[in-house]
Design a protein around this motif. Structure first.
Motif, short mmCIF file in Angstrom:
data_model
loop_
_atom_site.label_atom_id
_atom_site.label_comp_id
_atom_site.label_asym_id
_atom_site.label_seq_id
_atom_site.Cartn_x
_atom_site.Cartn_y
_atom_site.Cartn_z
N THR A 1 20.31 -28.96 -62.34
CA THR A 1 21.59 -28.47 -62.84
C THR A 1 22.39 -27.91 -61.67
OG1 THR A 1 20.57 -27.99 -64.96
CG2 THR A 1 22.67 -26.91 -64.50
N GLN B 1 22.42 -24.90 -56.92
CA GLN B 1 21.56 -25.97 -57.41
C GLN B 1 20.41 -25.29 -58.13
OE1 GLN B 1 20.81 -29.39 -54.89
NE2 GLN B 1 18.66 -29.38 -55.48
N VAL C 1 29.59 -27.22 -64.63
CA VAL C 1 28.15 -27.47 -64.57
C VAL C 1 27.92 -28.96 -64.81
CG1 VAL C 1 25.94 -27.05 -65.70
CG2 VAL C 1 27.54 -25.19 -65.42
N LEU D 1 25.95 -26.00 -60.43
CA LEU D 1 26.96 -25.06 -60.95
C LEU D 1 27.98 -24.75 -59.86
CD1 LEU D 1 28.06 -22.88 -62.94
CD2 LEU D 1 26.35 -21.34 -62.00
N TYR D 2 29.25 -24.90 -60.22
CA TYR D 2 30.38 -24.50 -59.36
C TYR D 2 31.02 -23.28 -60.00
CZ TYR D 2 35.30 -24.36 -58.01
OH TYR D 2 36.54 -23.95 -57.60
N SER D 3 31.24 -22.25 -59.20
CA SER D 3 31.89 -21.04 -59.68
C SER D 3 32.92 -20.57 -58.65
CB SER D 3 30.86 -19.93 -59.91
OG SER D 3 31.50 -18.72 -60.27
N THR E 1 18.22 -26.97 -66.66
CA THR E 1 18.72 -26.06 -67.68
C THR E 1 18.95 -26.88 -68.94
OG1 THR E 1 19.79 -24.75 -65.97
CG2 THR E 1 20.56 -24.41 -68.22
N PHE F 1 23.31 -25.27 -73.21
CA PHE F 1 24.69 -25.15 -72.74
C PHE F 1 25.63 -24.72 -73.85
CE2 PHE F 1 22.66 -28.04 -69.79
CZ PHE F 1 23.04 -27.50 -68.58
N LYS G 1 24.55 -31.48 -65.35
CA LYS G 1 23.10 -31.65 -65.47
C LYS G 1 22.78 -33.09 -65.12
CE LYS G 1 19.09 -31.29 -68.36
NZ LYS G 1 18.41 -30.51 -69.34
#
Length: 114
Positions: free
Chosen positions: A95, A8, A86, A97-99, A12, A15, A88
């Motif tokens: 923002t 979290q 991602v 983010l999943y990785s 941002t 992109f 937003k």
């Protein structure tokens, strides 16, 4: 089991290396043969839905916002890329983010590792 890291982040705004789902689908049509397109689109949508579920469970995501995707080279480098997702959030820009791999420089924003 696939690894997942959920971050979290502060708002941002840029992109440009990421793509919207629509942009990604255009690229999929250009890059892959007709027989593979459906499977690849489904895999992309599955990743997005998995990311959303994790965002709902482990962050303050309110369920809205623009979705962006990007990729990292897979372990074999010639395979389908690892997908980053991602979102937003609209009301405050937070923002999410999943990785599928850890991003150590973002460790202080990590909300879930599993």
């Amino acid at each position: 089991m696939i690894k997942a890291y959920v971050y979290q982040l502060a708002p941002t705004d840029w992109f440009f290396p990421f793509k919207t789902i629509e942009q990604a689908n255009i690229d999929i049509k250009k890059e892959f043969c007709e027989d593979d397109i459906s499977d690849i689109k489904n895999e992309l949508l599955d990743k997005i839905e998995a990311a959303k579920a994790l965002f709902r469970k482990y962050t303050t995501w309110e369920g809205d916002g623009q979705i962006y995707v990007s990729g990292l080279p897979g372990e074999d480098c010639d395979s389908y890329p690892l997908i980053l997702v991602v979102i937003k959030q609209e009301n405050n820009g937070t923002t999410f983010l999943y990785s599928p791999v850890e991003l150590p420089y973002l460790r202080r924003y990590l909300e879930f590792e599993g």
